[in-house]
Scaffold this motif. Structure first.
Motif, PDB file in Angstrom:
ATOM      1  N   UNK A 193       0.825  -1.207   0.000  1.00  0.00           N
ATOM      2  CA  UNK A 193       0.000   0.000   0.000  1.00  0.00           C
ATOM      3  C   UNK A 193       0.860   1.258   0.000  1.00  0.00           C
ATOM      4  N   UNK A 194       2.023   1.191   0.643  1.00  0.00           N
ATOM      5  CA  UNK A 194       2.951   2.326   0.592  1.00  0.00           C
ATOM      6  C   UNK A 194       3.497   2.503  -0.818  1.00  0.00           C
ATOM      7  N   UNK A 195       3.800   1.400  -1.491  1.00  0.00           N
ATOM      8  CA  UNK A 195       4.286   1.475  -2.871  1.00  0.00           C
ATOM      9  C   UNK A 195       3.236   2.119  -3.771  1.00  0.00           C
ATOM     10  N   UNK A 196       1.983   1.698  -3.621  1.00  0.00           N
ATOM     11  CA  UNK A 196       0.912   2.252  -4.442  1.00  0.00           C
ATOM     12  C   UNK A 196       0.712   3.724  -4.120  1.00  0.00           C
ATOM     13  N   UNK A 197       0.766   4.068  -2.828  1.00  0.00           N
ATOM     14  CA  UNK A 197       0.591   5.462  -2.409  1.00  0.00           C
ATOM     15  C   UNK A 197       1.661   6.363  -3.018  1.00  0.00           C
ATOM     16  N   UNK A 198       2.880   5.854  -3.128  1.00  0.00           N
ATOM     17  CA  UNK A 198       3.978   6.645  -3.674  1.00  0.00           C
ATOM     18  C   UNK A 198       4.141   6.468  -5.184  1.00  0.00           C
ATOM     19  N   UNK A 199       3.222   5.763  -5.819  1.00  0.00           N
ATOM     20  CA  UNK A 199       3.235   5.651  -7.276  1.00  0.00           C
ATOM     21  C   UNK A 199       4.331   4.777  -7.840  1.00  0.00           C
ATOM     22  N   UNK A 200       4.785   3.787  -7.072  1.00  0.00           N
ATOM     23  CA  UNK A 200       5.821   2.882  -7.575  1.00  0.00           C
ATOM     24  C   UNK A 200       5.163   1.908  -8.549  1.00  0.00           C
TER      25      UNK A 200
ATOM     26  N   UNK B  45      -5.618   0.379  -8.229  1.00  0.00           N
ATOM     27  CA  UNK B  45      -5.861  -0.477  -7.081  1.00  0.00           C
ATOM     28  C   UNK B  45      -6.918  -1.502  -7.475  1.00  0.00           C
ATOM     29  N   UNK B  46      -6.474  -2.604  -8.028  1.00  0.00           N
ATOM     30  CA  UNK B  46      -7.365  -3.658  -8.478  1.00  0.00           C
ATOM     31  C   UNK B  46      -6.857  -4.983  -7.930  1.00  0.00           C
ATOM     32  N   UNK B  47      -7.692  -6.009  -8.048  1.00  0.00           N
ATOM     33  CA  UNK B  47      -7.269  -7.329  -7.591  1.00  0.00           C
ATOM     34  C   UNK B  47      -6.042  -7.791  -8.350  1.00  0.00           C
ATOM     35  N   UNK B  48      -6.019  -7.515  -9.672  1.00  0.00           N
ATOM     36  CA  UNK B  48      -4.870  -7.915 -10.490  1.00  0.00           C
ATOM     37  C   UNK B  48      -3.599  -7.198 -10.031  1.00  0.00           C
ATOM     38  N   UNK B  49      -3.732  -5.904  -9.704  1.00  0.00           N
ATOM     39  CA  UNK B  49      -2.590  -5.121  -9.235  1.00  0.00           C
ATOM     40  C   UNK B  49      -2.059  -5.696  -7.920  1.00  0.00           C
ATOM     41  N   UNK B  50      -2.961  -5.965  -6.988  1.00  0.00           N
ATOM     42  CA  UNK B  50      -2.551  -6.486  -5.694  1.00  0.00           C
ATOM     43  C   UNK B  50      -1.961  -7.884  -5.821  1.00  0.00           C
ATOM     44  N   UNK B  51      -2.552  -8.708  -6.665  1.00  0.00           N
ATOM     45  CA  UNK B  51      -2.024 -10.055  -6.876  1.00  0.00           C
ATOM     46  C   UNK B  51      -0.609 -10.018  -7.435  1.00  0.00           C
ATOM     47  N   UNK B  52      -0.369  -9.103  -8.361  1.00  0.00           N
ATOM     48  CA  UNK B  52       0.968  -8.968  -8.947  1.00  0.00           C
ATOM     49  C   UNK B  52       1.976  -8.554  -7.880  1.00  0.00           C
TER      50      UNK B  52
ATOM     51  N   UNK C 219      -8.672  -8.565   2.308  1.00  0.00           N
ATOM     52  CA  UNK C 219      -8.177  -7.856   3.492  1.00  0.00           C
ATOM     53  C   UNK C 219      -7.375  -6.624   3.080  1.00  0.00           C
ATOM     54  N   UNK C 220      -6.508  -6.786   2.100  1.00  0.00           N
ATOM     55  CA  UNK C 220      -5.701  -5.643   1.649  1.00  0.00           C
ATOM     56  C   UNK C 220      -6.595  -4.573   1.037  1.00  0.00           C
ATOM     57  N   UNK C 221      -7.573  -4.985   0.245  1.00  0.00           N
ATOM     58  CA  UNK C 221      -8.476  -4.031  -0.397  1.00  0.00           C
ATOM     59  C   UNK C 221      -9.260  -3.229   0.634  1.00  0.00           C
ATOM     60  N   UNK C 222      -9.679  -3.888   1.697  1.00  0.00           N
ATOM     61  CA  UNK C 222     -10.423  -3.184   2.752  1.00  0.00           C
ATOM     62  C   UNK C 222      -9.568  -2.088   3.382  1.00  0.00           C
ATOM     63  N   UNK C 223      -8.332  -2.416   3.719  1.00  0.00           N
ATOM     64  CA  UNK C 223      -7.448  -1.432   4.350  1.00  0.00           C
ATOM     65  C   UNK C 223      -7.128  -0.302   3.372  1.00  0.00           C
ATOM     66  N   UNK C 224      -6.971  -0.623   2.106  1.00  0.00           N
ATOM     67  CA  UNK C 224      -6.624   0.381   1.112  1.00  0.00           C
ATOM     68  C   UNK C 224      -7.736   1.395   0.917  1.00  0.00           C
TER      69      UNK C 224
END
Length: 213
Positions: free
Chosen positions: A158-165, A179-186, A204-209
């Motif tokens: 989530x930090x990586x996504x927040x910082x645009x990595x 922020x999609x299931x495919x993105x998180x799975x990767x 779980x990750x999607x809920x927190x995000x």
């Protein structure tokens, strides 16, 4: 041997010769005193200071000690698990200087001065990190062996996504990652769950995000 002694060996003499011969072949080659002394030498040691879960820890370790072994054997932080010990399963994932790493693949001396967060540093039973609480709500674990690494990795994701990595799914630097299931799975693909709780982990990750920071 006299003329009256049989030419063949007695059973007793045969057994004695056999034992002597076998012992001779089993004996190790001669080792010089210098080589023997070298085997008794202590391995090279080094002092390393690491900020672990907000506390400065100074250790004297064998220079071959991995960060994982330093955490588990020296600091008794056994939340980080030793799975494959080859960086392939992600069970040992910790966060070092804001980046998730496989602690079995880095030496403790390479992390001198680093800030390391393990599963123990994310939250306590009476004050869980949001990611830990979400994993419980969504049954993001079964045997639980991979869970500490999964949670540490998820927090870093989530930090990586927040910082645009970027990732392979969202390779563009001009747009924020999707922020999609495919993105998180990767992004979580380096963490293996042999029980197969992947869909629950993504939930779980999607809920927190989706919770505003």
């Amino acid at each position: 041997m006299n003329d009256h002694e049989p030419s063949t060996l007695s059973r007793r003499r045969f057994l004695i010769l056999g034992v002597v011969t076998a012992t001779a072949f089993a004996m190790p080659p001669f080792i010089s005193l210098k080589a023997y002394a070298a085997t008794l030498e202590q391995p090279p040691m080094a002092k390393v200071t690491i900020q672990v879960n907000g506390q400065s820890q100074t250790l004297e370790v064998d220079t071959r000690t991995t960060l994982l072994d330093a955490l588990r054997e020296h600091l008794h932080l056994t939340g980080s698990k030793k799975g494959c010990d080859h960086g392939q399963c992600g069970a040992c994932t910790v966060i070092a200087d804001g980046r998730r790493i496989n602690s079995c693949l880095t030496l403790a001396v390479m992390q001198n001065g680093a800030e390391v967060t393990t599963i123990e540093g994310l939250g306590l039973p009476d004050n869980l990190h949001p990611m830990q609480a979400a994993f419980i709500r969504h049954d993001g674990y079964q045997c639980g062996y991979c869970t500490p690494g999964q949670i540490c990795s998820a927090v870093a994701v989530l930090e990586e996504i927040h910082h645009g990595i970027p990732s392979h799914v969202s390779p563009s630097l001009t747009e924020p990652p999707r922020l999609s299931a495919a993105e998180l799975q990767e992004r979580m693909s380096g963490n293996i769950c042999r029980c197969g709780a992947y869909s629950n982990i993504i939930e779980a990750i999607s809920e927190v995000a989706e919770v505003p920071a």
